[in-house]
Design an enzyme around this catalytic site. Structure first.
Site, PDB file in Angstrom:
ATOM      1  CB  THR A   1      39.332  49.890  50.944  1.00  0.00           C
ATOM      2  OG1 THR A   1      38.889  50.891  51.884  1.00  0.00           O
ATOM      3  CG2 THR A   1      40.102  48.803  51.586  1.00  0.00           C
ATOM      4  N   GLY A   2      42.204  48.234  49.973  1.00  0.00           N
ATOM      5  CA  GLY A   2      42.307  47.336  49.622  1.00  0.00           C
ATOM      6  C   GLY A   2      44.385  47.183  49.261  1.00  0.00           C
TER       7      GLY A   2
ATOM      8  CG  ASP B   1      38.720  51.313  45.890  1.00  0.00           C
ATOM      9  OD1 ASP B   1      39.414  50.966  45.879  1.00  0.00           O
ATOM     10  OD2 ASP B   1      37.009  51.689  46.259  1.00  0.00           O
TER      11      ASP B   1
ATOM     12  N   GLY C   1      34.600  44.738  46.752  1.00  0.00           N
ATOM     13  CA  GLY C   1      34.188  44.556  48.365  1.00  0.00           C
ATOM     14  C   GLY C   1      35.167  43.510  48.826  1.00  0.00           C
ATOM     15  N   GLY C   2      36.169  42.509  47.730  1.00  0.00           N
ATOM     16  CA  GLY C   2      37.387  41.665  48.470  1.00  0.00           C
ATOM     17  C   GLY C   2      37.080  42.078  50.181  1.00  0.00           C
ATOM     18  N   GLY C   3      37.416  43.101  50.444  1.00  0.00           N
ATOM     19  CA  GLY C   3      38.048  43.562  51.104  1.00  0.00           C
ATOM     20  C   GLY C   3      37.138  44.250  52.356  1.00  0.00           C
TER      21      GLY C   3
ATOM     22  CD  GLU D   1      35.919  49.637  48.467  1.00  0.00           C
ATOM     23  OE1 GLU D   1      37.304  49.596  48.667  1.00  0.00           O
ATOM     24  OE2 GLU D   1      34.857  48.550  47.477  1.00  0.00           O
TER      25      GLU D   1
END
Ligand code: 5RP
Length: 225
Positions: A25-26, A80, A94-96, A102
């Site tokens: 993700t991201g 990732d 985990g910024g997103g 994840e």
């Protein structure tokens, strides 16, 4: 050359016919998903699981076959991004806000390839606030316990609304800089009831880190054997 795209496309070279792929993700994982979509449309036979609803929607739009988590026994390879990477290969993610899914996917993957631009490489983790996913029940108490360990802890919000993860949880962003012992901090945080998961991904989970700079130079660092 976009360094995120360059790192992502390099990592996608690890994908082989018939694999089950974990989609990150991201904004860096975005480029990996785009490339995988291109390969699928050209005939590559793979299936995927996604680490967020956002990535799942993107993958479906691109024609990538998506498996339900209940149908997955193990994942061959996950690609990732990360928010920070230290010299040993430990990560903050985990910024997103997708850290729990994840981590589940990374843990259940035979290979975990991390893709970053060079700005994510740091001496010590923690300048990027560490995301900790917490369950909503009694979150005020969980925040209090986290605040005993960090310089500051902020409950994540978007436009004044509490941010809710794909799992219905909240995110506490904590300033733990400098994180000198990521494994101990991870264990300490997870010992607090109400903490669902932390954004610390320890080096033993990581297979490679592909780093790209603004000039298109790409370096793949092997972490786990
Ligand atoms: C999402 C993540 C991302 O991988 C991380 O935030 C990096 O994002 P980007 O590639 O957009 O910089 O952990 O939960």
């Amino acid at each position: 050359m976009n360094p995120k795209k360059a790192a992502a496309e390099k990592a996608v070279e690890n994908i082989r016919e018939g694999m089950i792929i974990g989609l990150g993700t991201g904004s860096t994982a975005f480029w990996a998903i785009q490339k995988i979509g291109e390969l699928v449309r050209a005939g590559l036979d793979i299936k995927a699981v996604a680490t967020s609803i956002q990535s799942e929607n993107l993958a479906r739009e691109l024609g990538i076959p998506i498996l339900a988590f209940s149908d997955v026994v193990s994942v061959d390879l996950t690609i990732d991004g990360a928010d920070e990477v230290d010299r040993q290969g430990n990560l903050i993610k985990g910024g997103g806000g997708a850290l729990l899914r994840e981590k589940i996917i990374a843990y259940n993957s035979k290979a975990f390839h991390v893709i970053v631009d060079h700005k994510k490489m740091v001496e010590q983790l923690g300048k990027f606030p560490l995301p900790v996913e917490i369950i909503p029940f009694a979150h005020e108490l969980t925040l209090k316990r986290l605040r005993e360990l960090a310089a500051t802890v902020v409950l994540r919000k978007t436009e004044d609304k509490i941010f809710i993860t794909d799992n219905g949880n909240m995110i506490a962003d904590g300033n733990f800089y400098p994180v000198s012992d990521p494994a101990s901090l991870d264990a300490r945080l997870k010992s607090i009831p109400g903490v669902a998961e932390t954004g610390l991904f320890l080096r033993h989970m990581v297979t490679t880190i592909t780093v790209s700079d603004d000039h298109g130079n790409i370096n793949t660092i092997r972490i786990a054997p």
